[in-house]
Structures are given as C-alpha cells and as structure tokens.
Design an enzyme around this catalytic site. Structure first.
Site, PDB file in Angstrom:
ATOM      1  N   THR A 242      -5.867   1.718  -5.552  1.00  0.00           N
ATOM      2  CA  THR A 242      -5.442   0.345  -5.498  1.00  0.00           C
ATOM      3  C   THR A 242      -6.073  -0.275  -6.544  1.00  0.00           C
ATOM      4  OG1 THR A 242      -5.391   0.530  -3.106  1.00  0.00           O
ATOM      5  CG2 THR A 242      -5.210  -1.700  -3.542  1.00  0.00           C
TER       6      THR A 242
ATOM      7  N   GLU B 236       0.894  -1.084   0.088  1.00  0.00           N
ATOM      8  CA  GLU B 236       0.035  -0.064   0.069  1.00  0.00           C
ATOM      9  C   GLU B 236       0.942   1.434   0.111  1.00  0.00           C
ATOM     10  OE1 GLU B 236      -3.198   0.516  -0.231  1.00  0.00           O
ATOM     11  OE2 GLU B 236      -2.835   2.776  -0.207  1.00  0.00           O
TER      12      GLU B 236
ATOM     13  N   ASP C 249       1.254   0.016  -5.054  1.00  0.00           N
ATOM     14  CA  ASP C 249       0.335  -0.058  -5.783  1.00  0.00           C
ATOM     15  C   ASP C 249       0.068   1.390  -6.504  1.00  0.00           C
ATOM     16  OD1 ASP C 249      -0.397   1.370  -3.399  1.00  0.00           O
ATOM     17  OD2 ASP C 249      -2.313   0.419  -3.246  1.00  0.00           O
ATOM     18  N   HIS C 250       0.472   2.619  -5.631  1.00  0.00           N
ATOM     19  CA  HIS C 250       0.196   3.950  -6.105  1.00  0.00           C
ATOM     20  C   HIS C 250       1.322   4.937  -5.324  1.00  0.00           C
ATOM     21  CE1 HIS C 250      -2.649   4.294  -3.107  1.00  0.00           C
ATOM     22  NE2 HIS C 250      -3.195   3.207  -3.537  1.00  0.00           N
TER      23      HIS C 250
ATOM     24  N   HIS D  13      -1.449   3.220   4.859  1.00  0.00           N
ATOM     25  CA  HIS D  13      -2.626   4.184   3.770  1.00  0.00           C
ATOM     26  C   HIS D  13      -2.797   5.340   4.732  1.00  0.00           C
ATOM     27  CE1 HIS D  13      -6.287   5.181   2.002  1.00  0.00           C
ATOM     28  NE2 HIS D  13      -6.399   4.141   1.218  1.00  0.00           N
TER      29      HIS D  13
HETATM   30  C1  GP9 Z   1      -9.053  -0.341   0.553  1.00  0.00           C
HETATM   31  C2  GP9 Z   1      -7.755  -0.280   0.167  1.00  0.00           C
HETATM   32  C3  GP9 Z   1      -7.030   0.973   0.024  1.00  0.00           C
HETATM   33  O1  GP9 Z   1      -9.465  -1.815   0.551  1.00  0.00           O
HETATM   34  O2  GP9 Z   1      -7.391  -1.152  -0.725  1.00  0.00           O
HETATM   35  O3  GP9 Z   1      -7.710   1.729  -1.234  1.00  0.00           O
HETATM   36  P1  GP9 Z   1      -7.061   3.015  -1.748  1.00  0.00           P
HETATM   37  O4  GP9 Z   1      -7.779   4.215  -1.125  1.00  0.00           O
HETATM   38  O5  GP9 Z   1      -5.649   2.986  -1.644  1.00  0.00           O
HETATM   39  O6  GP9 Z   1      -7.319   2.838  -3.325  1.00  0.00           O
HETATM   40 MN    MN Z   2      -3.883   1.849  -2.122  1.00  0.00          MN
END
Ligand code: GP9
Ligand code: MN
Length: 406
Positions: A80, A38, A254-255, A195
C-alpha cells in the site's frame, strides 16, 4: 550512480507532455478525494460469479467516469505504501524494503506539497496506527497537513471487520471530518477491509464465497463485493454532505490481492487452462476511475501506471507543474508513449509485455522473438536506476530552488 546534475539532465531529456486543452483544468478548483481501494484488481470489474455482479457500483460509476483499462500497479514490498509513494512523488518505490521506512527523511517533490502551494488543504485518512508503514513520519515528509489515523476514529465491536474499522464506517466518519476542512482540500482515503486474509462476517456477506481450492480466492469475492458497497455508501455520504458537485474522485487499486500462489484457482475462475507469466503481468492491472461530476467520461485504453497520477491530477486541476522532476506522464497528454515499467524491470507497451526474460505479443499472449522487446529494455532500466539514485542519494536535497523552472 548518477548525481543530482545527471539525474536532472535525465528529466530534461523527457519529451514534454503534449497538453490536451480539452481536458486541462476540467476539475479546476474542486476538492480531490483520492481513494485507495485495498487489494482490488481489475479482473473483478464487470465480472459475474455464479451470475452475480461482484462490483455493481464501480461498474456503474465507470460508465460515468474516465475509466482506465490498462492501468497497472507498480508496487513492490512496500505494498500500500509503495502505491502511495508512486502517486505522491511520481518516483519508483525501492526494489527491496519499503521507502516509507527507509527514506522517510528525504527531500521529495510531492503532490500534496504542490497542491498546498495552490491553495489546497492536503490531508490523509486511514484507520490504522501512525507507525504502520511509518506513515506518521512519512506523511509529514510528503507534505500532508494532517493525518487522521485510527486515534481519530470511533472503533468498537459494532464496526470492526478483519484488520480493524470497517470500510463503511471508515468512509462515513472520514466524510464527516472532511466536511469541516478548508476547501479546496486534497483528501487521501485508504480502505482496509478487502485485505488478506479477506475476513468477513456473515451479516456483511452480500455474495457467497467462490468455490475453488484456494480459500483465499474464495473469500476475496465477498470482501471485494463488500468494498464495492462501502464505496457506494461513501458517494451517498458525500452527496448528503453537499460535497459531491464541487469535488473530483480518483479511485485506484493499490496492488494485487491474489498472488501467484493461487494460479490454479485463478485459471479456473478466468476460464483459462493455466496462468502464464504474460497473464501474471496482465493480472497486475488495477482499477483507475476518475469521476468528475457533470463531466462525461470515457474508456481510456492508455497503458499506464500509478506513477502517472501526479501529472494527470495536476492536469485535470489546471495546474502546470513548476518543475520536471517526476517520471510519470499525464494520461491525457497527446502523443504520450504507451509504456509502463514495473519494479522488477518487466514492462508493458500497447503491443508487448516483457517479463521473466521473455517477450510476449499482447494480442495473442504468445512469446515472440526477444529482440522485439530489446529497444525498451534500456529505457526501463534507466528509469529505475535514476529513480533509485534519487532516493538512495536523497538527491533532491541538492535542488537549491525547489520551484525552479526548467
Ligand atoms: C495497512 C494497510 C494495508 O495500514 O495499508 O497494508 P498492505 O499490507 O496492503 O500494504
Ligand atoms: Mn494494500
């Protein structure tokens, strides 16, 4: 707007990947652990903040892995879930909205489906509800046999951080569940603790917060450090369960976690005067670490993006795709063009970055004559519009025979 025939013609014009026999099938028959890290950006790797390493485990793991230094995320508003879409379908996510919500009933050619055809058990683990990003519905469409969501995990006051279940507990419980799956399996694991707003209790803080004007960036440092320690514990659990040697591990960011709003503090951290649009693109690099126990890795400088993982993983597993309906290029292929396209039409090659209508020389970070980037612009736009036509028009439903050989 291309129709199905035109879209398939587009794929036929793509040069075939020059398969590298030395890496083809390196991980044949192994389980695959695909791990979404994340909000982890590459600038955190091999970095010390006030003398302390932020990602000590990942730094060590990288030295025993194929470690991609110029791997970029290509996500947009779907965050994500866009990263998941890029990897599972090798199509681009949408310019606005999240394809996981808007086009969850489409027909897609996917990594889980292809792996299933080759005897794998595809499953997903993520300790959030099935309605978040519409995963419950979309995972069916993508071909996952089972989604272990928050309902499958034990969550209580002792193992909760920030958004929910802590990464450490998430990994521990996921590995136990994975242990019971028919092998080989393809297990996607999505972490959560690192996150925004990067909350962490004192007990889990292994390094102090950073000190800048951005509270977000300050808090990011200890949560990234925490994610690193959770990944380390994951590998220990996998070894304890006896799954390590017969698995392959693919870890990706992921980003971004730190948006452009924090440029001033980011410049401070990076020791730069300011963050230019060129720097912003370079900050979209995220880790990609492919670890195959018993196989020596190496640093891979190839310019690449999340869209490339589909053919890359098939290559390492020794699987030849049965169709060419994907945009990615196998990252081990010979003569692979150094090219990555971002959702807003920006792109990067080994020498150039194009963004916000300016062309930059990568070696200096300076803007150069816009004409230098011109030859790539058309290709970038063609890819995005072809991909969008496929998604908006659900064009793969017209592909009468999904396993059609080209
Ligand atoms: C939530 C997680 C985070 O299930 O995948 O989401 P994001 O805000 O990073 O897209
Ligand atoms: Mn994410």
């Amino acid at each position: 707007e291309p129709d199905f025939t035109e879209a398939s013609r587009f794929f036929e014009t793509l040069p075939p990947d020059g398969v590298d026999p030395a890496t083809f099938g390196l991980a044949r028959g192994r389980n695959v652990f695909l791990i979404s890290l994340e909000s982890l950006q590459s600038f955190m790797l091999d970095r010390r903040i006030e003398g302390r390493e932020v990602t000590p485990f990942l730094n060590r793991l990288r030295r025993e892995s194929f470690s991609f230094e110029n791997f970029y995320h290509q996500t947009a508003q779907g965050k994500t879930s866009d990263a998941e879409f890029l990897i599972d379908t090798s199509l681009y996510p949408l310019p606005t909205g999240a394809v996981f919500f808007t086009h969850a009933q489409n027909e897609y050619h996917t990594l889980p489906k292809t792996l299933k055809e080759h005897g794998f058990t595809p499953v997903a683990f993520h300790a959030n509800g099935p309605s978040f990003w519409n995963r419950g519905r979309m995972y069916d469409t993508l071909g996952y046999e089972r989604f272990y969501s928050v309902d499958d995990f034990a969550v209580d006051e002792s193992n909760r951080i920030g958004w929910g279940l802590s990464d450490a507990s998430f990994f521990r419980q996921s590995v136990t569940m994975a242990r019971g799956l028919p092998e080989p399996f393809f297990a996607k694991l999505i972490t959560l603790t690192n996150h925004y707003p990067f909350e962490l209790d004192e007990a889990n803080r292994l390094v102090p917060e950073y000190t800048s004007k951005s509270r977000t960036l300050n808090r990011y440092i200890p949560t990234v450090r925490y994610l690193d320690s959770a990944v380390e514990a994951f590998f220990e659990a996998v070894k304890r369960e006896g799954l390590y040697e017969r698995s392959m591990f693919v870890l990706y960011g992921d980003h971004y976690g730190i948006s452009s709003k924090h440029d001033k503090s980011m410049a401070h951290l990076l020791g730069k005067e300011r963050i230019t649009p060129f720097d912003t693109i370079q900050l979209q690099r995220v880790p990609l670490i492919i670890h195959i126990p018993g196989v020596d890795g190496r640093v891979m400088p190839t310019v690449s993006g999340q869209i490339d993982l589909y053919p890359t993983l098939l290559h390492l597993l020794g699987i030849v795709p049965s169709d060419r309906f994907y945009f990615g290029r196998d990252l081990f292929a010979r003569g692979r063009p150094e090219f990555v396209v971002f959702r807003d039409g920006s792109f990067a090659t080994d020498k150039l970055v194009f963004t916000k209508n300016a062309c930059y020389d990568k070696s200096t970070g300076e803007a150069v004559d816009a004409a230098t980037c011109e030859p790539f612009k058309r290709t970038a736009i063609d890819r995005l519009t072809t991909s969008d036509a496929i998604v908006y028009g659900d064009l793969f439903r017209f592909d009468a025979e999904p396993a059609r050989k080209l």
